[in-house]
Design a protein around this motif. Structure first.
Motif, PDB file in Angstrom:
ATOM      1  N   MET A   1       0.748  -1.134   0.125  1.00  0.00           N
ATOM      2  CA  MET A   1      -0.039   0.060  -0.246  1.00  0.00           C
ATOM      3  C   MET A   1       1.121   1.232   0.012  1.00  0.00           C
ATOM      4  O   MET A   1       2.029   1.418   0.854  1.00  0.00           O
ATOM      5  N   LEU A   2       0.609   2.090  -0.896  1.00  0.00           N
ATOM      6  CA  LEU A   2       1.188   3.360  -0.851  1.00  0.00           C
ATOM      7  C   LEU A   2       0.650   4.493  -0.174  1.00  0.00           C
ATOM      8  O   LEU A   2      -0.740   4.763  -0.605  1.00  0.00           O
ATOM      9  N   ILE A   3       1.110   4.956   0.694  1.00  0.00           N
ATOM     10  CA  ILE A   3       0.363   6.110   1.463  1.00  0.00           C
ATOM     11  C   ILE A   3       0.855   7.458   1.301  1.00  0.00           C
ATOM     12  O   ILE A   3       2.115   7.827   1.663  1.00  0.00           O
ATOM     13  N   ILE A   4       0.295   8.250   0.757  1.00  0.00           N
ATOM     14  CA  ILE A   4       0.711   9.869   0.311  1.00  0.00           C
ATOM     15  C   ILE A   4       0.322  10.912   1.209  1.00  0.00           C
ATOM     16  O   ILE A   4      -1.202  10.656   1.344  1.00  0.00           O
ATOM     17  N   GLU A   5       0.847  11.903   1.949  1.00  0.00           N
ATOM     18  CA  GLU A   5       0.322  12.858   2.794  1.00  0.00           C
ATOM     19  C   GLU A   5       0.215  14.352   1.927  1.00  0.00           C
ATOM     20  O   GLU A   5       1.525  14.670   1.307  1.00  0.00           O
ATOM     21  N   ILE A   6      -0.650  14.793   1.797  1.00  0.00           N
ATOM     22  CA  ILE A   6      -1.032  15.940   1.068  1.00  0.00           C
ATOM     23  C   ILE A   6      -1.403  17.180   2.158  1.00  0.00           C
ATOM     24  O   ILE A   6      -2.581  17.145   2.454  1.00  0.00           O
ATOM     25  N   ALA A   7      -0.511  18.017   2.352  1.00  0.00           N
ATOM     26  CA  ALA A   7      -0.777  19.038   3.215  1.00  0.00           C
ATOM     27  C   ALA A   7      -0.786  20.607   2.760  1.00  0.00           C
ATOM     28  O   ALA A   7      -0.480  20.305   1.544  1.00  0.00           O
ATOM     29  N   GLU A   8      -1.253  21.490   3.338  1.00  0.00           N
ATOM     30  CA  GLU A   8      -1.360  22.812   2.719  1.00  0.00           C
ATOM     31  C   GLU A   8      -1.667  23.872   3.887  1.00  0.00           C
ATOM     32  O   GLU A   8      -2.090  23.472   4.890  1.00  0.00           O
ATOM     33  N   GLY A   9      -1.539  25.277   3.526  1.00  0.00           N
ATOM     34  CA  GLY A   9      -1.913  26.159   4.260  1.00  0.00           C
ATOM     35  C   GLY A   9      -3.401  26.399   3.779  1.00  0.00           C
ATOM     36  O   GLY A   9      -3.843  26.086   2.661  1.00  0.00           O
ATOM     37  N   THR A  10      -4.212  26.768   4.776  1.00  0.00           N
ATOM     38  CA  THR A  10      -5.814  26.646   4.451  1.00  0.00           C
ATOM     39  C   THR A  10      -5.974  27.672   3.087  1.00  0.00           C
ATOM     40  O   THR A  10      -5.668  28.901   2.868  1.00  0.00           O
ATOM     41  N   GLY A  11      -6.616  27.262   2.180  1.00  0.00           N
ATOM     42  CA  GLY A  11      -7.051  27.942   0.920  1.00  0.00           C
ATOM     43  C   GLY A  11      -5.929  27.752  -0.125  1.00  0.00           C
ATOM     44  O   GLY A  11      -6.101  28.582  -1.030  1.00  0.00           O
ATOM     45  N   SER A  12      -4.863  26.685   0.029  1.00  0.00           N
ATOM     46  CA  SER A  12      -3.876  26.653  -0.974  1.00  0.00           C
ATOM     47  C   SER A  12      -4.171  25.670  -2.100  1.00  0.00           C
ATOM     48  O   SER A  12      -3.710  25.686  -3.080  1.00  0.00           O
ATOM     49  N   ASP A  13      -5.645  25.446  -2.180  1.00  0.00           N
ATOM     50  CA  ASP A  13      -6.152  24.751  -3.579  1.00  0.00           C
ATOM     51  C   ASP A  13      -5.528  23.292  -3.429  1.00  0.00           C
ATOM     52  O   ASP A  13      -5.439  22.854  -4.579  1.00  0.00           O
ATOM     53  N   LYS A  14      -5.341  22.627  -2.341  1.00  0.00           N
ATOM     54  CA  LYS A  14      -5.038  21.273  -2.152  1.00  0.00           C
ATOM     55  C   LYS A  14      -6.229  20.325  -2.918  1.00  0.00           C
ATOM     56  O   LYS A  14      -5.879  19.445  -3.391  1.00  0.00           O
ATOM     57  N   THR A  15      -7.398  20.822  -2.636  1.00  0.00           N
ATOM     58  CA  THR A  15      -8.491  19.919  -3.066  1.00  0.00           C
ATOM     59  C   THR A  15      -8.449  19.626  -4.712  1.00  0.00           C
ATOM     60  O   THR A  15      -8.701  18.791  -5.130  1.00  0.00           O
ATOM     61  N   THR A  16      -8.127  20.842  -5.348  1.00  0.00           N
ATOM     62  CA  THR A  16      -8.091  20.825  -6.843  1.00  0.00           C
ATOM     63  C   THR A  16      -6.655  19.887  -7.124  1.00  0.00           C
ATOM     64  O   THR A  16      -6.904  19.045  -8.284  1.00  0.00           O
ATOM     65  N   VAL A  17      -5.787  20.021  -6.292  1.00  0.00           N
ATOM     66  CA  VAL A  17      -4.514  19.103  -6.593  1.00  0.00           C
ATOM     67  C   VAL A  17      -4.828  17.469  -6.574  1.00  0.00           C
ATOM     68  O   VAL A  17      -4.635  16.765  -7.368  1.00  0.00           O
ATOM     69  N   VAL A  18      -5.818  17.330  -5.527  1.00  0.00           N
ATOM     70  CA  VAL A  18      -6.163  15.693  -5.296  1.00  0.00           C
ATOM     71  C   VAL A  18      -7.074  15.405  -6.254  1.00  0.00           C
ATOM     72  O   VAL A  18      -6.957  14.331  -6.778  1.00  0.00           O
ATOM     73  N   GLN A  19      -8.095  16.307  -6.683  1.00  0.00           N
ATOM     74  CA  GLN A  19      -9.141  15.857  -7.764  1.00  0.00           C
ATOM     75  C   GLN A  19      -8.208  15.506  -9.042  1.00  0.00           C
ATOM     76  O   GLN A  19      -8.654  14.567  -9.778  1.00  0.00           O
ATOM     77  N   LYS A  20      -7.428  16.503  -9.575  1.00  0.00           N
ATOM     78  CA  LYS A  20      -6.497  16.177 -10.665  1.00  0.00           C
ATOM     79  C   LYS A  20      -5.948  14.835 -10.592  1.00  0.00           C
ATOM     80  O   LYS A  20      -5.666  14.263 -11.675  1.00  0.00           O
ATOM     81  N   ILE A  21      -5.425  14.581  -9.512  1.00  0.00           N
ATOM     82  CA  ILE A  21      -4.808  13.195  -9.512  1.00  0.00           C
ATOM     83  C   ILE A  21      -5.574  12.022  -9.571  1.00  0.00           C
ATOM     84  O   ILE A  21      -5.387  11.101 -10.267  1.00  0.00           O
ATOM     85  N   ARG A 118       3.344  10.982   9.826  1.00  0.00           N
ATOM     86  CA  ARG A 118       4.486  11.009   8.842  1.00  0.00           C
ATOM     87  C   ARG A 118       5.058   9.747   8.799  1.00  0.00           C
ATOM     88  O   ARG A 118       5.622   9.375   7.709  1.00  0.00           O
ATOM     89  N   LYS A 119       5.365   9.026  10.061  1.00  0.00           N
ATOM     90  CA  LYS A 119       6.201   7.798   9.763  1.00  0.00           C
ATOM     91  C   LYS A 119       5.572   6.958   8.929  1.00  0.00           C
ATOM     92  O   LYS A 119       6.112   5.911   8.462  1.00  0.00           O
ATOM     93  N   LEU A 120       4.182   6.983   8.928  1.00  0.00           N
ATOM     94  CA  LEU A 120       3.409   6.100   7.863  1.00  0.00           C
ATOM     95  C   LEU A 120       3.760   6.364   6.412  1.00  0.00           C
ATOM     96  O   LEU A 120       2.926   5.418   5.710  1.00  0.00           O
ATOM     97  N   MET A 121       3.783   7.316   6.124  1.00  0.00           N
ATOM     98  CA  MET A 121       3.930   7.757   4.880  1.00  0.00           C
ATOM     99  C   MET A 121       4.883   7.309   3.906  1.00  0.00           C
ATOM    100  O   MET A 121       5.998   7.103   4.349  1.00  0.00           O
ATOM    101  N   ASN A 122       4.756   7.214   2.695  1.00  0.00           N
ATOM    102  CA  ASN A 122       5.679   6.872   1.695  1.00  0.00           C
ATOM    103  C   ASN A 122       6.301   7.984   0.877  1.00  0.00           C
ATOM    104  O   ASN A 122       7.419   8.181   0.396  1.00  0.00           O
ATOM    105  N   LEU A 123       5.163   9.131   0.792  1.00  0.00           N
ATOM    106  CA  LEU A 123       5.698  10.418   0.322  1.00  0.00           C
ATOM    107  C   LEU A 123       4.852  11.333   0.893  1.00  0.00           C
ATOM    108  O   LEU A 123       3.540  11.172   1.178  1.00  0.00           O
ATOM    109  N   LYS A 124       5.579  12.677   1.168  1.00  0.00           N
ATOM    110  CA  LYS A 124       4.806  13.702   2.018  1.00  0.00           C
ATOM    111  C   LYS A 124       4.863  14.791   0.985  1.00  0.00           C
ATOM    112  O   LYS A 124       6.086  15.369   0.552  1.00  0.00           O
ATOM    113  N   VAL A 125       3.513  15.560   0.781  1.00  0.00           N
ATOM    114  CA  VAL A 125       3.606  16.450  -0.276  1.00  0.00           C
ATOM    115  C   VAL A 125       2.967  17.872   0.486  1.00  0.00           C
ATOM    116  O   VAL A 125       2.235  17.487   1.474  1.00  0.00           O
ATOM    117  N   PHE A 126       3.510  19.180   0.124  1.00  0.00           N
ATOM    118  CA  PHE A 126       3.098  20.395   0.778  1.00  0.00           C
ATOM    119  C   PHE A 126       2.518  21.347  -0.474  1.00  0.00           C
ATOM    120  O   PHE A 126       3.332  21.349  -1.281  1.00  0.00           O
TER     121      PHE A 126
END
Length: 211
Positions: A1-21, A118-126
């Motif tokens: 299982m690949l676990i990816i963490e996607i963080a952001e500042g509030t309103g940084s448009d993370k939702t669009t990034v996740v949707q496009k992926i 963070r220890k559970l993640m394979n990739l951490k994205v901001f």
């Protein structure tokens, strides 16, 4: 299982990034666990008090449950993900059943702030963005989706969102393996992230075939 963490500042448009992926990957192989689903249940409080909750502080999130759910998924167990309503500022009685799959994306403003997570993640994205752009998105989102007035949104931004970002969110950029500036408009970074996921899916499938 690949676990990816996607963080952001509030309103940084993370939702669009996740949707496009998500649009580029097989739906049956990817699931998203939003941090917002794990806000602590405060239904025992009067609504007036719930509306004043600092949603940008780590203490507002039941990270221990999120971590348990991730560990369960890694062990091949299904989970019951909570549903949180911003209109009532409380958890709903219903849950969403999530089954183990090849890729799990954990997304939220504070997900990089927790060492055990963070220890559970394979990739951490901001996902990064200009402060003015973030404020504009916060105003639009809170008015259209959460029933707040412009004055209330700006008051909340000055009182909690901005100081919490500076104290708890901005410093976590140093933990990221990949930083995506310009949010959902950065198609090159999104392509790179998508290719990384696709390559891991391919390797996983090939390994299963060999076994």
């Amino acid at each position: 299982m690949l676990i990816i963490e996607i963080a952001e500042g509030t309103g940084s448009d993370k939702t669009t990034v996740v949707q496009k992926i998500m649009e580029r990957l097989p739906k049956s192989e990817v699931v998203v666990l939003p941090q917002d689903a794990y806000y602590r249940d405060t239904s025992f409080l009067p609504l007036e008090e719930r509306l004043e909750i600092n949603f940008d502080h780590p203490d507002s999130i039941e990270f221990e449950l999120l971590i348990k759910h991730l560990k369960d998924l890694k062990e091949g167990k299904s989970i019951e993900m909570p549903i949180y309503s911003y209109l009532t500022c409380s958890r709903q009685n219903e849950t969403i059943t999530i089954h183990p799959c090849d890729v799990v994306m954990v997304e939220g403003i504070l997900v990089l702030s927790q060492p055990e997570l963070r220890k559970l993640m394979n990739l951490k994205v901001f996902v990064d963005a200009d402060a003015d752009d973030r404020l504009i998105r916060v105003i639009y989102r809170d008015i259209t989706e959460r029933g707040r007035t412009v004055n209330k949104v700006i008051e909340r931004y000055e009182k909690t969102v901005k100081p919490m970002h500076e104290e708890f969110i901005e410093p976590t950029k140093r933990f990221a393996d990949l930083i995506i500036p310009q949010g959902g408009n950065n198609n090159i970074a999104i392509d790179i992230l998508t290719k990384y996921i696709e390559n891991n899916l391919r390797l996983n499938h090939n390994s299963n075939l060999e076994n």
